[in-house]
Design a protein around this motif. Structure first.
Motif, PDB file in Angstrom:
ATOM      1  N   LYS A 105      81.894  14.445  43.286  1.00 16.95           N
ATOM      2  CA  LYS A 105      82.709  13.360  42.754  1.00 16.95           C
ATOM      3  C   LYS A 105      81.909  12.514  41.765  1.00 16.95           C
ATOM      4  CE  LYS A 105      86.153  12.852  46.354  1.00 16.95           C
ATOM      5  NZ  LYS A 105      86.825  11.931  47.270  1.00 16.95           N
ATOM      6  N   ALA A 161      81.684  14.497  38.578  1.00 14.57           N
ATOM      7  CA  ALA A 161      82.959  14.473  37.872  1.00 14.57           C
ATOM      8  C   ALA A 161      83.140  13.144  37.139  1.00 14.57           C
ATOM      9  CB  ALA A 161      84.108  14.717  38.848  1.00 14.57           C
ATOM     10  N   ARG A 219      85.906  21.629  34.744  1.00 15.83           N
ATOM     11  CA  ARG A 219      86.778  22.497  35.540  1.00 15.83           C
ATOM     12  C   ARG A 219      86.025  23.051  36.747  1.00 15.83           C
ATOM     13  NH1 ARG A 219      90.205  27.659  33.199  1.00 15.83           N
ATOM     14  NH2 ARG A 219      91.130  28.243  35.172  1.00 15.83           N
ATOM     15  N   ARG A 253      85.684  20.282  39.399  1.00 14.61           N
ATOM     16  CA  ARG A 253      86.957  20.024  40.087  1.00 14.61           C
ATOM     17  C   ARG A 253      87.273  21.117  41.090  1.00 14.61           C
ATOM     18  NH1 ARG A 253      89.393  19.180  35.079  1.00 14.61           N
ATOM     19  NH2 ARG A 253      90.636  21.038  35.440  1.00 14.61           N
TER      20      ARG A 253
END
Length: 66
Positions: free
Chosen positions: A22, A25, A44, A47
């Motif tokens: 997280k 990201a 991508r 995730r």
């Protein structure tokens, strides 16, 4: 990272992995917003890896509940 590797980890290790994904990201989104992101495919990957970790965590929780 695949589901087999993740299933061997403990739930605490999985939560730590999810937290780091997280953070990564967030950093990638910040880089994209400022125009500094070079490897757009990494977003991508991060995730999808986070989704894999969540899936394995839910499977372990379901197995523990049974």
């Amino acid at each position: 990272m695949n589901a087999n590797e993740l299933s061997e980890k403990s739930p605490d290790q999985l939560r730590e992995e999810l937290a780091s994904l997280k953070k990564e990201a967030f950093n990638l989104r910040f880089q994209q917003a400022t125009g500094q992101l070079e490897n757009t495919a990494r977003m991508r990957q991060v995730r999808r890896n986070a989704a894999r970790v969540k899936t394995v965590l839910n499977q372990k929780a379901q197995a523990a509940a049974e």
